[in-house]
Enzyme design. Structure first.
Site, short mmCIF file in Angstrom:
data_model
loop_
_atom_site.label_atom_id
_atom_site.label_comp_id
_atom_site.label_asym_id
_atom_site.label_seq_id
_atom_site.Cartn_x
_atom_site.Cartn_y
_atom_site.Cartn_z
N CYS A 84 139.58 77.95 38.22
CA CYS A 84 139.72 79.41 38.99
C CYS A 84 139.55 80.21 37.14
O CYS A 84 138.28 80.15 38.04
CB CYS A 84 141.86 79.19 38.80
N GLU A 86 146.18 71.37 38.47
CA GLU A 86 147.45 71.41 37.17
C GLU A 86 148.93 71.89 38.00
O GLU A 86 150.11 71.35 37.81
CB GLU A 86 146.67 71.72 35.99
N HIS A 109 143.87 75.05 41.73
CA HIS A 109 144.39 74.37 40.26
C HIS A 109 144.44 72.56 40.26
O HIS A 109 145.86 72.91 41.53
CB HIS A 109 145.79 75.43 40.51
#
Length: 224
Positions: free
Chosen positions: A85, A204, A202
Site C-alpha cells: 500500500c 498482513e 494488504h
C-alpha cells in the site's frame, strides 16, 4: 530471518506487519527510518499508512529518507523487499519498481475486500499459490491506481513481472472488478529481480481466520 519493518512518520500498518510475520515464524521488528537498517537485516517491509501525511504525492517524501538508500542497496544485494500500500507507493517513488500509483479513478478512498488473480506463481511472494488462483485481500487507499507507459507495460507483461491483477470471484479480469482504474487491472508487480515486490492490497490484514481469512499469508511467506 530478521525482517526490518521500516516505520516512517504516519506509518500505521507496521505493527500489523510485525505480528503477521511473527505468526508464520519470521522474526520481525519495527525500525524507525532515522535509525537506518540494522546490520542483521535479512528482509525489509515498507508498510502501509500515510507517510508524511501523503503530502506532495503518496510516498514521495518517504522515498527521500536516507534509509531508502540502504533499502535500495539491500535489494541490489538480493535481500527480499516487500512494499504494501503506502509502502508500494514509496517503492515506486524510490524506483524499486516500475510505474506509479496515482489517485483512484473514482477520486475516492477505496476500503473493501477485492479479488486478485495470481499471474506469476514462480516468485517468493506467490510460491504458495497456483498461477490463475483467485485470492481475496483487503484494500484501503486513495492513490492506488497503477499507471505506466504503454511500452513499459508491455515489457512488464513480457517479462512476467505482474504478480496480481484485480478480478472477479471467477478470476475474470474486467473493468468492473478494477477498484481504482489501474492499468491492466494490475495490483502488484516485481522489481527488476524477484526479490523485490510491491502491491496495493494488504496481505498482513488477511492472515487471521478470525478477521476474514488467511489468503494474504502466502505473500508474507516470501520471507520464509
Amino acid at each position: 530471518m530478521t525482517v526490518s519493518v521500516v516505520q516512517f512518520g504516519g506509518s500505521n500498518c507496521d505493527r500489523d506487519a510485525v505480528r503477521a510475520l511473527d505468526r508464520i515464524g519470521v522474526d520481525a521488528e519495527r525500525v524507525w527510518h532515522e535509525d537506518g537498517l540494522p546490520a542483521d537485516t535479512e528482509g525489509v517491509v515498507l508498510p502501509g499508512g500515510f507517510s508524511y501525511g501523503d503530502y506532495l504525492r503518496a510516498g514521495a517524501m518517504a522515498a527521500h529518507s536516507p534509509i531508502m538508500n540502504e533499502v535500495r542497496e539491500a535489494a541490489e544485494a538480493g535481500i527480499p523487499v516487500l512494499g504494501v500500500c503506502n509502502g508500494a507507493q514509496i517503492g515506486s517513488e524510490s524506483r524499486l519498481t516500475p510505474g506509479a500509483f496515482t489517485t483512484n479513478a473514482s477520486a475516492r478512498f477505496q476500503c473493501e475486500h477485492v479479488h486478485l488473480r495470481v499471474e506469476n506463481a514462480d516468485t517468493p511472494w506467490t510460491a504458495a499459490y497456483e498461477a490463475g488462483e483467485v485470492v481475496s485481500l483487503p484494500i484501503a487507499h486513495g492513490e492506488g491506481r497503477f499507471e505506466i507507459e504503454d511500452e513499459r507495460y508491455e515489457a512488464l507483461v513480457d517479462d512476467d513481472r505482474v504478480l496480481f491483477r484485480y478480478c472477479d470471484a471467477d478470476g475474470d479480469v474486467t473493468d468492473a472488478a478494477n477498484p481504482n482504474g489501474s492499468t491492466g487491472n494490475v495490483a502488484g508487480v516485481l522489481g527488476e529481480s524477484k526479490n523485490v515486490a510491491v502491491l496495493m492490497p494488504h496481505p498482513e490484514r488477511a492472515s487471521l481466520e478470525e478477521l476474514g481469512g488467511v489468503d494474504g499469508q502466502g505473500v508474507l511467506e516470501g520471507f520464509a
